[in-house]
Design an enzyme around this catalytic site. Structure first.
Site, PDB file in Angstrom:
ATOM      1  CG  ASP A   1      -1.883   7.593   0.892  1.00 53.52           C
ATOM      2  OD1 ASP A   1      -0.848   8.153   0.499  1.00 53.52           O
ATOM      3  OD2 ASP A   1      -2.989   7.742   0.345  1.00 53.52           O
TER       4      ASP A   1
ATOM      5  CG  ASP B   1      -1.754   1.189   1.383  1.00 52.56           C
ATOM      6  OD1 ASP B   1      -2.330   1.637   0.372  1.00 52.56           O
ATOM      7  OD2 ASP B   1      -1.844   1.735   2.500  1.00 52.56           O
TER       8      ASP B   1
END
Length: 241
Positions: A10, A8
């Protein structure tokens, strides 16, 4: 045979949310209340489209946005981890699946010289218009009831693996590194040999823990991390085996 690392972006690679960080460019570093209140659950990308339009209306230019975005700090240990992966690319394929956008991720990875670490980035397409406004679109359409309207990470991961398999590439193990609620759907797709690495204290860890207390724990192994150094230690063990 390689390992596949799925990241991922953020709160995983970077220690902030890139979409909320851009608000530092807004007048008084905040969005007006009516804009903030216009968000509907599952429709984040449309909301960000309105936020970008507001920035454009207020004369915020591309170079100012870029300067602001490249000040986002990386998560602890992540610079070391990405450096390690970059030196060991013969063992690792590495992709990002993120609800951010192509412009932000590109700026941040290139500024830190990490863009070559990643083989592919799957995120919402963004671009500047001829008048200098940043626009963003949904990544794809899907039929998953668990995921936000614009992105089902499980679908992205499955399609990537299918495409790789067609080209004769299969993986010894998938290592999924994330933090958010929208990382749960792809984690439930992982097999026994795979490993999910949720960030300590974040939504993904809590959701995996809730599943294990219920009757449907995830199939894969789970290893919680708080620094990229812990992830790097695990990857070094993989290479020794």
């Amino acid at each position: 045979m390689k390992f596949l690392l799925v990241f991922d972006f953020d709160h995983t690679i970077i220690d902030e949310n890139s979409d909320t960080w851009i608000v530092k460019c807004a007048p008084e570093k905040k969005l007006p209340n009516e804009l903030r209140n216009s968000y509907r659950p599952g429709h984040w990308t449309e909301y960000m489209g309105r936020a970008f339009a507001y920035l454009g209306d207020n004369g915020v230019k591309e170079d100012e946005m870029k300067r602001t975005m490249t000040t986002i700090p990386f998560t602890a240990g992540m610079v070391d981890l990405l450096g390690f992966i970059g030196k060991n690319k013969e063992f690792f394929d590495c992709i990002i699946i993120s609800d951010s956008n192509t412009v932000f991720i590109d700026w941040i990875l290139k500024a830190a010289d990490f863009h070559k670490v990643f083989d592919e980035v799957f995120t919402n397409p963004a671009a500047f218009t001829s008048t200098g406004y940043l626009t963003v679109q949904n990544f794809h359409t899907h039929h998953c009831a668990k995921c936000p309207k614009n992105l089902c990470k499980r679908k992205v991961l499955k399609e990537f693996l299918d495409k790789q398999l067609e080209q004769g590439v299969s993986y010894i193990q998938i290592v999924y590194i994330g933090d958010g609620g929208n990382d749960l759907c792809p984690v439930t797709f992982l097999k026994k040999v795979d490993i999910a690495m949720p960030r300590q204290g974040y939504t993904l860890e809590k959701k995996i823990s809730q599943l294990s207390q219920g009757l449907s724990p995830v199939d894969c192994s789970v290893l919680v991390w708080s620094s990229g150094v812990e992830i790097m230690s695990y990857l070094k063990l993989l290479l020794k085996e």
